[in-house]
Design a protein around this motif. Structure first.
Motif, PDB file in Angstrom:
ATOM      1  N   PHE A  21       0.827  -1.210   0.000  1.00  0.00           N
ATOM      2  CA  PHE A  21       0.000   0.000   0.000  1.00  0.00           C
ATOM      3  C   PHE A  21       0.862   1.263   0.000  1.00  0.00           C
ATOM      4  N   TYR A  39      -5.599  -5.281   6.461  1.00  0.00           N
ATOM      5  CA  TYR A  39      -5.355  -5.495   5.025  1.00  0.00           C
ATOM      6  C   TYR A  39      -3.858  -5.716   4.842  1.00  0.00           C
ATOM      7  N   GLU A  41      -2.227  -6.572   1.737  1.00  0.00           N
ATOM      8  CA  GLU A  41      -1.683  -6.110   0.455  1.00  0.00           C
ATOM      9  C   GLU A  41      -2.826  -5.611  -0.416  1.00  0.00           C
ATOM     10  N   GLN A  46      -6.893  -2.325  -6.840  1.00  0.00           N
ATOM     11  CA  GLN A  46      -6.323  -1.239  -6.018  1.00  0.00           C
ATOM     12  C   GLN A  46      -4.932  -0.871  -6.525  1.00  0.00           C
ATOM     13  N   GLY A  66     -16.528  -7.120  -4.832  1.00  0.00           N
ATOM     14  CA  GLY A  66     -15.722  -8.219  -4.306  1.00  0.00           C
ATOM     15  C   GLY A  66     -14.266  -8.118  -4.720  1.00  0.00           C
ATOM     16  N   THR A  67     -13.968  -7.188  -5.624  1.00  0.00           N
ATOM     17  CA  THR A  67     -12.587  -7.051  -6.087  1.00  0.00           C
ATOM     18  C   THR A  67     -11.815  -6.053  -5.217  1.00  0.00           C
ATOM     19  N   GLY A  68     -12.505  -5.408  -4.289  1.00  0.00           N
ATOM     20  CA  GLY A  68     -11.866  -4.387  -3.470  1.00  0.00           C
ATOM     21  C   GLY A  68     -11.953  -3.017  -4.124  1.00  0.00           C
ATOM     22  N   LYS A  69     -12.968  -2.828  -4.965  1.00  0.00           N
ATOM     23  CA  LYS A  69     -13.015  -1.560  -5.713  1.00  0.00           C
ATOM     24  C   LYS A  69     -13.417  -0.373  -4.837  1.00  0.00           C
ATOM     25  N   THR A  70     -14.148  -0.625  -3.756  1.00  0.00           N
ATOM     26  CA  THR A  70     -14.531   0.505  -2.905  1.00  0.00           C
ATOM     27  C   THR A  70     -13.280   1.190  -2.360  1.00  0.00           C
ATOM     28  N   ARG A 269      -9.712 -12.585   3.924  1.00  0.00           N
ATOM     29  CA  ARG A 269      -9.020 -11.472   3.273  1.00  0.00           C
ATOM     30  C   ARG A 269      -8.141 -10.670   4.217  1.00  0.00           C
TER      31      ARG A 269
HETATM   32  P1  AMP Z   1     -15.487  -4.411  -2.465  1.00  0.00           P
HETATM   33  O1  AMP Z   1     -15.148  -5.088  -3.762  1.00  0.00           O
HETATM   34  O2  AMP Z   1     -15.052  -3.011  -2.439  1.00  0.00           O
HETATM   35  O3  AMP Z   1     -16.935  -4.598  -2.125  1.00  0.00           O
HETATM   36  O4  AMP Z   1     -14.629  -5.128  -1.296  1.00  0.00           O
HETATM   37  C1  AMP Z   1     -14.853  -6.453  -0.933  1.00  0.00           C
HETATM   38  C2  AMP Z   1     -14.292  -6.789   0.444  1.00  0.00           C
HETATM   39  O5  AMP Z   1     -12.875  -6.853   0.401  1.00  0.00           O
HETATM   40  C3  AMP Z   1     -14.623  -5.821   1.550  1.00  0.00           C
HETATM   41  O6  AMP Z   1     -15.081  -6.576   2.637  1.00  0.00           O
HETATM   42  C4  AMP Z   1     -13.320  -5.145   1.897  1.00  0.00           C
HETATM   43  O7  AMP Z   1     -13.240  -4.852   3.267  1.00  0.00           O
HETATM   44  C5  AMP Z   1     -12.297  -6.190   1.508  1.00  0.00           C
HETATM   45  N1  AMP Z   1     -11.024  -5.647   1.023  1.00  0.00           N
HETATM   46  C6  AMP Z   1     -10.849  -4.636   0.140  1.00  0.00           C
HETATM   47  N2  AMP Z   1      -9.539  -4.455  -0.115  1.00  0.00           N
HETATM   48  C7  AMP Z   1      -8.856  -5.362   0.615  1.00  0.00           C
HETATM   49  C8  AMP Z   1      -7.467  -5.678   0.783  1.00  0.00           C
HETATM   50  N3  AMP Z   1      -6.521  -5.021   0.118  1.00  0.00           N
HETATM   51  N4  AMP Z   1      -7.147  -6.675   1.615  1.00  0.00           N
HETATM   52  C9  AMP Z   1      -8.114  -7.346   2.285  1.00  0.00           C
HETATM   53  N5  AMP Z   1      -9.421  -7.111   2.172  1.00  0.00           N
HETATM   54  C10 AMP Z   1      -9.814  -6.134   1.343  1.00  0.00           C
END
Ligand code: AMP
Length: 579
Positions: A21, A39, A41, A46, A66-70, A269
């Protein structure tokens, strides 16, 4: 999309921030927050999105939930507005549903904690008074559904003249819900010199058109389309269970108990989740141990030795911790979270089914993540069977099967003389009663008498399950969930895996005349009844009333809470609809 080499091998330590990060340009307060959240990595999206967004670029990103896009947009957004002079609001995130407004709002709040950023979710169906009050006081970030955002703009209670950062999240869903004109109207009131990010699970022509109108020289990112090389995806039986978020932990416990997993890797995760899951499993009597990057080498070695020696049944790990380890063949790989990319998924499930032995990969996933499952199927060219979560009766039956097998094995092995004497000593009772009592003790010792709750089954529409409600406003008022062109009947049954779900129709005494839109009803049901919107079937909006199909088993509960709630700010009659 590829993983950066620097973060592949390094296991971050307790003391340092994740080098992954930090390398993306995020500053200390956000790094500290990510460390606290566990988190380890960045996810691929991201890694790709954060640097250009931090550099001020507009962005068009293809990424599913689910990809961590938020975090991919929220982290750079928070850092950038933190550096700018404070105005209210500095950032606007538009999302298709009330559910997402809440979810994304909570995520932004979490990520912005150290920066003391204030976040306000704004969505239809929620009383307007508190929203007006909060808007008046001033907030940094607004996460809104387009309809309600426009309401506020028209009332003059939301002014976007100074907004610096705009995100269109799940843009394809917003268009599906008929928000195209609203989006244009909202964006027309924002300054030209702002930064805009648009995320969408697919990028069809109509999304490109929006991007063309509102994004300036955007950088475009897509998760790589190359399939995993033929032969690299392990041949294991793959199953997925779709479960609403609040029931995820119970579902994990259930699938582990039903599978009888005796040497399994459970992937999470985050470090935080690893610790929570380990505590939960230990509490249920499993021999579970955690392994993650927050542990020192000595601790990790000890955990691995215990696992290799068979003293631990369940190893609960993050991807980073598991990556560098020599993990022996396991009977099951269980994904508590779907990993953020197909590559990571393949890597995870490669720990089972090795050298021709049988293996099973089990994934628990949120209804919103089903698209990611599809991507994984496409990439791995392997089928993942979606099954309904086992019921309490399924679990009990499995436990009895296992006791039977264990008893038969002992009978086969012989050497029972001492126990036969014991049976004789209890001979006041018939032998069958004695055997039944002994079995009961055995089941009890294995945790088989624990109180268990049913986990709600999520009905899944086929073939394009998980798609949002379609636009109603310009049609006859009749809308359906399900795929384009594959409309479901308003009642009847939908299927999840092999289980048919009986649907009922609920009458709601407000319709087009009251400005009701599908999103209002979905939002009200999902929020008030704390259900995922995927349980909702067809929606019909007529002039003065609406009808929503819901699973029959949930109908009375939904009617009860909706009857007490406000829809578009007012109480409306709600009852079961009969033809
Ligand atoms: P999203 O795709 O934004 O809905 O994120 C899906 C899930 O992944 C959420 O529960 C986040 O808290 C988790 N998340 C996002 N980025 C990471 C990361 N780098 N490492 C671990 N978990 C993550």
């Amino acid at each position: 999309m590829k993983h950066g080499p620097s973060s592949e091998s390094a296991i971050p330590t307790v003391t340092g921030f994740s080098p992954g990060f930090a390398a993306l340009g995020l500053e200390a307060p956000l790094l500290a927050t990510l460390e606290m959240l566990g988190y380890e990595e960045p996810t691929p999206i991201q890694r790709e999105a954060i640097p250009p967004l931090l550099a001020g670029r507009d962005l068009l990103g293809q990424a599913a939930t689910g990809t961590g896009k938020t975090a991919a947009f929220a982290l750079p957004m928070l850092q950038r507005i933190g550096h700018a002079s404070r105005v209210s609001p500095s950032a606007l995130v538009l999302v298709p549903t009330r559910e997402l407004a809440i979810q994304v709002g909570e995520a932004a709040q979490r990520y912005g904690k150290e920066l003391r950023v204030s976040v306000l979710p704004v969505y239809g169906g929620q009383a307007i008074g508190p929203q007006l009050h909060a808007l008046k006081r001033g907030v940094d970030v607004i996460v809104a559904t387009p309809g309600r955002a426009l309401d506020h703009i028209r009332r003059g209670t939301l002014k976007l003249k100074e907004v610096k950062f705009v995100v269109l999240d799940e843009a394809d869903e917003m268009l599906d819900m008929g928000f195209a004109d609203d989006l244009d109207a909202i964006l027309a009131g924002t300054p030209k010199a702002k930064q805009t990010a648009l995320f969408s699970a697919t990028i069809p022509q109509r999304i490109r058109a929006i991007a063309h109108r509102h994004l300036q020289d955007p950088i475009e990112i897509t998760i790589a389309k190359e399939p995993v090389k033929a032969g690299t995806a392990p041949r294991v039986q793959q199953t997925a269970y779709i479960v609403a978020r609040p029931h995820r932990a119970a579902a994990l416990a259930r699938v582990i108990d039903v599978a009888g997993a005796n040497s399994a890797l459970v992937f999470c995760r985050t470090r935080l989740e690893v610790d929570e899951v380990t505590a939960m499993l230990t509490g249920r009597g499993h021999r579970a141990e955690a392994i993650h990057g927050g542990m020192n080498q000595g601790q990790r070695d000890r955990v691995m030795q215990a696992f290799k020696a068979g003293q631990t049944e369940l190893l609960v790990a993050t991807d980073v911790a598991a990556r560098g380890l020599d993990i022996p063949q396991v009977s099951h790989v269980i994904n508590y979270d779907l990993p953020s990319s197909a590559e990571v998924y393949v890597h995870r499930i490669g720990r089972t089914g090795r050298a021709g032995r049988e293996g099973a990969a089990i994934t628990i996933l949120d209804p919103r993540e089903q698209r990611l499952l599809r991507t994984i199927e496409q990439h791995t060219k392997a089928r993942v069977t979606v099954r309904p979560i086992p019921s309490v009766a399924d679990l009990r039956a499995k436990q009895l099967d296992r006791v039977q097998a264990a008893v038969e094995q002992v009978l086969g092995d012989g050497s029972l003389d001492a126990f036969k004497h014991l049976v004789e000593r209890i001979s006041a009772h018939p032998p069958a009663e004695v055997a039944a009592a002994a079995l009961k003790l055995l089941v009890r010792a294995r945790g088989g008498e624990r109180q268990e709750q049913e986990i709600p089954v999520i009905p899944v529409g086929q073939p394009e399950f998980g798609r949002p409600i379609r636009d109603a406003r310009h049609s006859s008022g009749r809308v359906h969930s399900g795929s384009a062109g594959a409309d479901r009947p308003p009642t009847g049954r939908t299927r999840q895996g092999g289980r048919a779900v009986e649907m009922a129709r609920v009458y709601i005494g407000a319709g087009r005349e009251a400005g009701i839109r599908p999103g209002d009803l979905v939002g009200a049901i999902a929020h008030e009844a704390k259900l995922n919107s995927n349980v909702i079937g067809a929606i019909e909006i007529e002039q003065r009333f609406s009808i929503v199909a819901v699973p029959a088993s949930m109908a009375s509960g939904i009617i009860e809470v909706l009857g007490r709630a406000r829809i578009k700010g007012r109480r409306v009659p709600v009852r079961l609809f009969r033809e």
